[in-house]
Design a protein around this motif. Sequence first.
Motif, PDB file in Angstrom:
ATOM      1  N   VAL A   1     -13.001   4.490  -3.801  1.00 39.23           N
ATOM      2  CA  VAL A   1     -12.249   3.231  -3.867  1.00 39.23           C
ATOM      3  C   VAL A   1     -10.749   3.445  -4.031  1.00 39.23           C
ATOM      4  O   VAL A   1      -9.952   2.826  -3.315  1.00 39.23           O
ATOM      5  N   PRO A   2     -10.283   4.288  -4.960  1.00 38.88           N
ATOM      6  CA  PRO A   2      -8.827   4.392  -5.132  1.00 38.88           C
ATOM      7  C   PRO A   2      -8.108   4.882  -3.893  1.00 38.88           C
ATOM      8  O   PRO A   2      -6.949   4.535  -3.677  1.00 38.88           O
ATOM      9  N   VAL A   3      -8.781   5.687  -3.064  1.00 40.19           N
ATOM     10  CA  VAL A   3      -8.151   6.161  -1.835  1.00 40.19           C
ATOM     11  C   VAL A   3      -8.178   5.061  -0.777  1.00 40.19           C
ATOM     12  O   VAL A   3      -7.202   4.866  -0.046  1.00 40.19           O
ATOM     13  N   ARG A   4      -9.285   4.324  -0.690  1.00 39.67           N
ATOM     14  CA  ARG A   4      -9.362   3.226   0.285  1.00 39.67           C
ATOM     15  C   ARG A   4      -8.294   2.178   0.030  1.00 39.67           C
ATOM     16  O   ARG A   4      -7.864   1.485   0.949  1.00 39.67           O
ATOM     17  N   GLU A   5      -7.859   2.037  -1.217  1.00 38.39           N
ATOM     18  CA  GLU A   5      -6.836   1.049  -1.548  1.00 38.39           C
ATOM     19  C   GLU A   5      -5.429   1.524  -1.223  1.00 38.39           C
ATOM     20  O   GLU A   5      -4.478   0.746  -1.318  1.00 38.39           O
ATOM     21  N   ARG A   6      -5.271   2.785  -0.820  1.00 44.58           N
ATOM     22  CA  ARG A   6      -3.929   3.339  -0.622  1.00 44.58           C
ATOM     23  C   ARG A   6      -3.907   4.140   0.684  1.00 44.58           C
ATOM     24  O   ARG A   6      -3.827   5.365   0.675  1.00 44.58           O
ATOM     25  N   LEU A   7      -3.975   3.407   1.798  1.00 42.77           N
ATOM     26  CA  LEU A   7      -4.017   4.039   3.112  1.00 42.77           C
ATOM     27  C   LEU A   7      -2.721   3.770   3.871  1.00 42.77           C
ATOM     28  O   LEU A   7      -2.150   2.678   3.800  1.00 42.77           O
TER      29      LEU A   7
ATOM     30  N   PRO B   1      -0.736   3.692  22.001  1.00 40.32           N
ATOM     31  CA  PRO B   1      -0.768   2.218  21.960  1.00 40.32           C
ATOM     32  C   PRO B   1      -2.159   1.642  21.782  1.00 40.32           C
ATOM     33  O   PRO B   1      -2.302   0.522  21.285  1.00 40.32           O
ATOM     34  N   ALA B   2      -3.209   2.365  22.152  1.00 40.00           N
ATOM     35  CA  ALA B   2      -4.571   1.833  22.005  1.00 40.00           C
ATOM     36  C   ALA B   2      -4.974   1.716  20.544  1.00 40.00           C
ATOM     37  O   ALA B   2      -5.953   1.030  20.228  1.00 40.00           O
ATOM     38  N   GLN B   3      -4.220   2.368  19.637  1.00 37.45           N
ATOM     39  CA  GLN B   3      -4.623   2.396  18.227  1.00 37.45           C
ATOM     40  C   GLN B   3      -3.799   1.450  17.356  1.00 37.45           C
ATOM     41  O   GLN B   3      -3.922   1.462  16.132  1.00 37.45           O
ATOM     42  N   LEU B   4      -2.975   0.605  17.961  1.00 37.43           N
ATOM     43  CA  LEU B   4      -2.016  -0.178  17.187  1.00 37.43           C
ATOM     44  C   LEU B   4      -2.654  -1.245  16.305  1.00 37.43           C
ATOM     45  O   LEU B   4      -2.013  -1.746  15.391  1.00 37.43           O
ATOM     46  N   GLU B   5      -3.902  -1.605  16.576  1.00 44.97           N
ATOM     47  CA  GLU B   5      -4.546  -2.639  15.763  1.00 44.97           C
ATOM     48  C   GLU B   5      -5.462  -2.055  14.686  1.00 44.97           C
ATOM     49  O   GLU B   5      -6.150  -2.804  13.987  1.00 44.97           O
ATOM     50  N   ALA B   6      -5.488  -0.731  14.534  1.00 44.33           N
ATOM     51  CA  ALA B   6      -6.405  -0.109  13.569  1.00 44.33           C
ATOM     52  C   ALA B   6      -6.123  -0.571  12.140  1.00 44.33           C
ATOM     53  O   ALA B   6      -7.042  -0.879  11.380  1.00 44.33           O
ATOM     54  N   ALA B   7      -4.852  -0.631  11.751  1.00 45.37           N
ATOM     55  CA  ALA B   7      -4.514  -1.034  10.376  1.00 45.37           C
ATOM     56  C   ALA B   7      -4.917  -2.477  10.115  1.00 45.37           C
ATOM     57  O   ALA B   7      -5.432  -2.812   9.046  1.00 45.37           O
ATOM     58  N   ARG B   8      -4.693  -3.351  11.096  1.00 51.52           N
ATOM     59  CA  ARG B   8      -5.069  -4.759  10.919  1.00 51.52           C
ATOM     60  C   ARG B   8      -6.573  -4.897  10.750  1.00 51.52           C
ATOM     61  O   ARG B   8      -7.055  -5.666   9.906  1.00 51.52           O
TER      62      ARG B   8
ATOM     63  N   LEU C   1     -11.602  -4.522   4.731  1.00 53.45           N
ATOM     64  CA  LEU C   1     -11.642  -4.041   3.350  1.00 53.45           C
ATOM     65  C   LEU C   1     -11.117  -5.062   2.352  1.00 53.45           C
ATOM     66  O   LEU C   1     -11.368  -4.938   1.150  1.00 53.45           O
ATOM     67  N   GLY C   2     -10.356  -6.051   2.828  1.00 59.18           N
ATOM     68  CA  GLY C   2      -9.786  -7.028   1.914  1.00 59.18           C
ATOM     69  C   GLY C   2      -8.668  -6.468   1.061  1.00 59.18           C
ATOM     70  O   GLY C   2      -8.451  -6.925  -0.064  1.00 59.18           O
ATOM     71  N   VAL C   3      -7.931  -5.476   1.564  1.00 61.39           N
ATOM     72  CA  VAL C   3      -6.816  -4.889   0.825  1.00 61.39           C
ATOM     73  C   VAL C   3      -5.627  -4.777   1.767  1.00 61.39           C
ATOM     74  O   VAL C   3      -5.752  -4.896   2.981  1.00 61.39           O
TER      75      VAL C   3
ATOM     76  N   PRO D   1     -12.239  -9.175  -1.411  1.00 63.34           N
ATOM     77  CA  PRO D   1     -13.481  -9.929  -1.398  1.00 63.34           C
ATOM     78  C   PRO D   1     -14.414  -9.591  -2.544  1.00 63.34           C
ATOM     79  O   PRO D   1     -15.111 -10.450  -3.052  1.00 63.34           O
ATOM     80  N   ALA D   2     -14.425  -8.320  -2.987  1.00 63.94           N
ATOM     81  CA  ALA D   2     -15.371  -7.934  -4.031  1.00 63.94           C
ATOM     82  C   ALA D   2     -15.132  -8.701  -5.330  1.00 63.94           C
ATOM     83  O   ALA D   2     -16.038  -8.871  -6.128  1.00 63.94           O
TER      84      ALA D   2
END
Length: 736
Positions: free
Chosen positions: A213-219, A226-233, A239-241, A454-455
């Motif tokens: 969890v602590p790593v998932r919250e800090r990415l 250009p095909a990867q530009l929506e990965a963060a969104r 994840l709701g973070v 969400p959690a």
Amino acid sequence: MTGSALSARWVGRVLVVGAVDEVARDTPLASRLPAETGRTTVLAVGDDLLDWEQLATPLAAHASEVGPSVLLVPSPTVTPPPITSACRLADTLDVEVVAPDGQLLPYQDGALFVLGTGASWWVIAPGTSAYPIGPQHPTPWWSEHLPGTVTGGVNVPAGLWLPGPERRATAVPDDRILAVPRHDALLTVVVGAPDQPAVGRDALLSAVADLPVPVRERLLVAAYGPAQLEAARLLAGALGVYVYATDGLPAYGSGGEIVVIGVGPDGRSGSHQLVRTWVHPPNGYPCVAEWNGLADLPEMAPGVASLTESISVEAVRAGLWVRAADVPPAAHVPCGLPPDPDHFLVVVDPPAVPPPTQLFAEVRRLLALLPEEHRRSLRIVVPRDTDGLAQEAACGAAVTLTGQNPLLLDAEGRLSSVASAQAAGAASTLVTTAELQTPPARPAPGFPAATTPPALSEGRPTVTATEEGLEAALPPARIRPYQRSTAQDRRRLRDALGSRYDVHARAVARLLAHHPGLRVLAADDEPEALMTDLVAVRAFLLGDRSSVVAALRSTSEVGDPAFLVCLASGIRRLPCHQGVVYRSASTDLAAQVYPAGRSFLEPTFLEASITRARPRPDTTDLIIWSTAGRRIGGIADGLPDDRVVFPAWSRFVVLGTRPATDGVPAQVLLRDLPAEMNSVGTPTNRRIRQRLDAMTAARDAVSPRVVTHFGWTARGDLPGCDAAGRPYRSEQSTLV
């Protein structure tokens, strides 16, 4: 290289060892290697290092200066001797040795990465077996938490690379991936490759699911193509973070600064991005976290500069948006335009004033401030419904500046040429945004809105504190403020943490070395108790804090409380913060549960921030005068320095409230009541209220700065309320 032919000299705090002529040469790497307390870095220069035992003689000659531990750094051009050789050196010198088992990749900041699948640094104590500590040195906080393997992931110096399913079996990081700088506070995840299809949502979530969890919250998600530009969104929504992102690959610039370089579909490098880091909320459009700014234009907020008194310039992912300074937050279509590696778009949204001719004169001034690489790929864009006079001025400016007519932007976020729109009455689409549904209201420019993952909100009852007379019983007190752990509590905690205890303990030992004030013990205290208590604090800060909150709010049994007891004992050891701190709460409940004069207990460890962030329109500022909050900066690498945690079962008094005004959210003023004080006289509370009024009035006059705290949000469950938002039973005070 033979032992009798070796020489050694100090370069700063690094001992350089090698042949006489090699050691005499200038060694730039030696000046970049980090200095460590209690450990000496030994740089072996030359290409003929066959055995670490060759260093025994020159190191023995400097035994009094070397100390109890050495870090062995071979030349980056050679494969180091085997770890068994380092074990023999440790036994010969009777010192701890840290050595790599593969070729090193040095970074500009002095960090060292061991190349190769499964490669690692190893720690060898004299007379004991060696154990690996991972490929990074120094070890960033997130590296301690990474599992051995991540689904579809490849270890790289910056963190992880997700090449995609088509490249997984033969994925070898190229030079650009290996050169991505690592971020000490965030785990950098490089996604995809320019010649590959987009890494899908399922593949992204499978990889992230392996992370704690602590790593998932800090990415920090870096789009490789250009095909990867929506990965963060996608990750932020799933994840709701908040997820931080770059629209390209981070790299070191010519002056050693961090830059972000766009990558085209064919893999060629594009221009440097104006915005270095975006922050994607769980919903809505991203906001600027870090950018280069615009020369000579005053910055109004991160990503927003003032062109004139009535015109602002805002950074958007496709380029820049020129708009009225008082544009309403709902006017956000330009923010949905995706970045284009071939074009830098300047969207000009003509305001009522000034006249178009004067407006585009200012636009010309703006464009002259842009780097040459952006001016070469420039396209002017205007809204499709722009009136004829403004469109004529736009055409003249666009042809003069770019040699091309402007593009038109419609309300759905589609771009089209002027000619096609005039001929057909309906645009022939050149570039489109993703399928745009009606987006949520956009936060104020440059400021990410707070959110509850969400959690924390799933399964909440529909009843709220607005129902008159509805109160909740306090949960059982499993710990007390300022509770001290027992030897039995600490033993059970060590057993529960297992091997993770040693990882935390090494970090705490480094902390104590740098902060001697924490080592001061009471007459009946023990060093072992200090270490274990602070390990509990570090495990809490880097773990799933929501589970601790749930345990303390629960009215049922929660199992062995040893961790909670050691955590409470560790929190009391940290330095106090006296001053104002901030948190936010849901506006629809705050007015009901925080009437002036209310005194309440909070059964959990309440988190707050010394730095004020701008809340969303539906949140209220909780402004707290702290006397017993504890500073947690430095306990865990990667966490911000301005965090404060109040001990569980702290008591708070509501000093007053303020309604929302134009540009300033509603506010609730509180103070904590030290545990040894059951009441405080009215004059004291009035003085604190006056102090808070004066401090916040001065700060309300300026916009709060954007807070880019990685993963932390200073909101969640309402203080003094249960998980359903019902206030705990408390007494109404006359002390305000």
